[in-house]
Design a protein around this motif. Sequence first.
Motif, PDB file in Angstrom:
ATOM      1  N   LEU A 249       0.599  -0.915  -0.101  1.00 35.68           N
ATOM      2  CA  LEU A 249      -0.086  -0.199  -0.057  1.00 35.68           C
ATOM      3  C   LEU A 249       0.849   0.846   0.215  1.00 35.68           C
ATOM      4  N   VAL A 250       0.922   2.009  -0.463  1.00 38.11           N
ATOM      5  CA  VAL A 250       1.201   3.351  -0.795  1.00 38.11           C
ATOM      6  C   VAL A 250       0.569   4.625  -0.534  1.00 38.11           C
ATOM      7  N   SER A 251       0.588   5.376  -0.225  1.00 39.75           N
ATOM      8  CA  SER A 251      -0.266   7.257   0.568  1.00 39.75           C
ATOM      9  C   SER A 251       1.133   7.525   0.414  1.00 39.75           C
ATOM     10  N   LEU A 252       0.506   9.024   0.083  1.00 41.89           N
ATOM     11  CA  LEU A 252       1.532  10.622  -0.716  1.00 41.89           C
ATOM     12  C   LEU A 252       0.700  11.355   0.175  1.00 41.89           C
ATOM     13  N   VAL A 253       1.653  11.957   0.799  1.00 39.02           N
ATOM     14  CA  VAL A 253       0.625  13.132   2.095  1.00 39.02           C
ATOM     15  C   VAL A 253       1.219  14.130   1.789  1.00 39.02           C
ATOM     16  N   PHE A 254       0.907  15.275   0.719  1.00 42.25           N
ATOM     17  CA  PHE A 254       1.118  16.638   0.133  1.00 42.25           C
ATOM     18  C   PHE A 254       0.907  17.884   1.621  1.00 42.25           C
ATOM     19  N   ALA A 255       2.422  18.230   1.753  1.00 40.63           N
ATOM     20  CA  ALA A 255       2.042  19.784   2.264  1.00 40.63           C
ATOM     21  C   ALA A 255       3.175  20.569   2.089  1.00 40.63           C
ATOM     22  N   PRO A 256       2.430  22.131   2.407  1.00 46.33           N
ATOM     23  CA  PRO A 256       3.013  23.063   1.105  1.00 46.33           C
ATOM     24  C   PRO A 256       4.231  22.684   1.367  1.00 46.33           C
ATOM     25  N   ASP A 257       5.666  22.253   2.266  1.00 45.14           N
ATOM     26  CA  ASP A 257       7.096  21.977   2.252  1.00 45.14           C
ATOM     27  C   ASP A 257       7.263  21.070   2.318  1.00 45.14           C
ATOM     28  N   GLU A 258       6.592  19.459   2.111  1.00 43.17           N
ATOM     29  CA  GLU A 258       7.564  18.392   1.410  1.00 43.17           C
ATOM     30  C   GLU A 258       6.355  17.839   1.865  1.00 43.17           C
ATOM     31  N   ILE A 259       6.779  16.515   0.490  1.00 39.10           N
ATOM     32  CA  ILE A 259       5.919  15.149   0.219  1.00 39.10           C
ATOM     33  C   ILE A 259       6.333  14.470   1.028  1.00 39.10           C
ATOM     34  N   GLN A 260       5.323  13.186   1.432  1.00 42.70           N
ATOM     35  CA  GLN A 260       5.863  12.028   2.711  1.00 42.70           C
ATOM     36  C   GLN A 260       4.865  11.034   1.942  1.00 42.70           C
ATOM     37  N   CYS A 261       5.606  10.416   1.146  1.00 42.51           N
ATOM     38  CA  CYS A 261       5.716   8.769   0.326  1.00 42.51           C
ATOM     39  C   CYS A 261       5.643   7.517   1.956  1.00 42.51           C
TER      40      CYS A 261
ATOM     41  N   GLN B 129       9.227   4.589   5.001  1.00 46.65           N
ATOM     42  CA  GLN B 129       8.718   6.171   4.614  1.00 46.65           C
ATOM     43  C   GLN B 129       9.650   7.340   4.652  1.00 46.65           C
ATOM     44  N   LYS B 130       9.720   7.731   3.235  1.00 39.43           N
ATOM     45  CA  LYS B 130      10.161   9.097   2.427  1.00 39.43           C
ATOM     46  C   LYS B 130       9.718  10.378   3.009  1.00 39.43           C
ATOM     47  N   LYS B 131      10.629  10.852   3.281  1.00 42.40           N
ATOM     48  CA  LYS B 131       9.946  12.653   3.187  1.00 42.40           C
ATOM     49  C   LYS B 131      11.238  13.171   2.252  1.00 42.40           C
ATOM     50  N   TRP B 132      10.593  14.186   1.280  1.00 41.36           N
ATOM     51  CA  TRP B 132      11.505  15.283   0.355  1.00 41.36           C
ATOM     52  C   TRP B 132      10.792  16.810   0.948  1.00 41.36           C
ATOM     53  N   ASN B 133      12.432  17.145   1.067  1.00 40.99           N
ATOM     54  CA  ASN B 133      11.638  19.474   1.048  1.00 40.99           C
ATOM     55  C   ASN B 133      11.822  19.752  -0.271  1.00 40.99           C
ATOM     56  N   VAL B 134      10.413  20.028  -0.667  1.00 41.25           N
ATOM     57  CA  VAL B 134       9.974  20.453  -1.705  1.00 41.25           C
ATOM     58  C   VAL B 134       9.996  22.314  -1.741  1.00 41.25           C
ATOM     59  N   SER B 135      10.322  22.900  -0.747  1.00 41.62           N
ATOM     60  CA  SER B 135      10.292  23.939  -0.172  1.00 41.62           C
ATOM     61  C   SER B 135      10.615  25.564  -1.369  1.00 41.62           C
ATOM     62  N   GLU B 136      12.008  24.673  -2.324  1.00 37.36           N
ATOM     63  CA  GLU B 136      12.867  25.529  -3.372  1.00 37.36           C
ATOM     64  C   GLU B 136      12.856  24.671  -4.391  1.00 37.36           C
ATOM     65  N   ALA B 137      11.102  24.519  -4.235  1.00 40.00           N
ATOM     66  CA  ALA B 137      10.666  23.487  -5.828  1.00 40.00           C
ATOM     67  C   ALA B 137      10.494  24.716  -6.678  1.00 40.00           C
TER      68      ALA B 137
ATOM     69  N   GLU C  38      18.289  20.641  -9.916  1.00 39.55           N
ATOM     70  CA  GLU C  38      18.441  19.587  -9.048  1.00 39.55           C
ATOM     71  C   GLU C  38      17.368  19.238  -8.414  1.00 39.55           C
ATOM     72  N   LEU C  39      17.833  17.254  -9.075  1.00 37.70           N
ATOM     73  CA  LEU C  39      16.018  16.202  -8.154  1.00 37.70           C
ATOM     74  C   LEU C  39      16.354  17.127  -7.119  1.00 37.70           C
ATOM     75  N   LEU C  40      15.005  17.608  -6.687  1.00 41.32           N
ATOM     76  CA  LEU C  40      14.234  17.158  -5.639  1.00 41.32           C
ATOM     77  C   LEU C  40      13.396  16.547  -4.671  1.00 41.32           C
ATOM     78  N   CYS C  41      12.769  15.643  -5.987  1.00 41.55           N
ATOM     79  CA  CYS C  41      11.366  14.635  -5.386  1.00 41.55           C
ATOM     80  C   CYS C  41      11.322  14.089  -6.639  1.00 41.55           C
ATOM     81  N   VAL C  42      11.731  12.917  -6.421  1.00 36.40           N
ATOM     82  CA  VAL C  42      10.727  11.669  -7.648  1.00 36.40           C
ATOM     83  C   VAL C  42       9.333  11.164  -7.500  1.00 36.40           C
TER      84      VAL C  42
END
Length: 147
Positions: free
Chosen positions: A64-76, A86-94, A116-120
Amino acid sequence: MFVCAFWNDILSLFVLHLWGFIPSEQPLSEAAWWGFFVFLIPFEIVGVVLACGFLVALFQDSILVSLVFAPDEIQCTRRLWCFKKQKKWNVSEASKIQICGASEDCEVQFLDSADELLCVIDSLKLEDARWLAAEQATMHYLSQPSE
């Protein structure tokens, strides 16, 4: 599956012989036993890897895969029964969102100003990737995603 079963079945005969479960006329000497034991180690490692790969392929649909999107990060979060990764990516600089891949296996990439790649986020259908990229572009005030 056949390769895994064949490899481990043939190897089990050697291991059974090594531990004395297959009768032979002469038992192995101590030096021959240890030599045979050390010789079988790489083959056992390959057998364990094949068995683990088979189990992963067998239970792939149970993950089971769940994605949570917040203004500054994405959590998988990926779950298989009691196991959790669990993985977290900081995407505030996207500064850019990009869609890559074919129609059945796309990925959404979040890039910074230096490309530069921040998140995939991978393993998406094309329409899902387009929707996700458009939603995230709106959330992060970015230009519409490029393909």
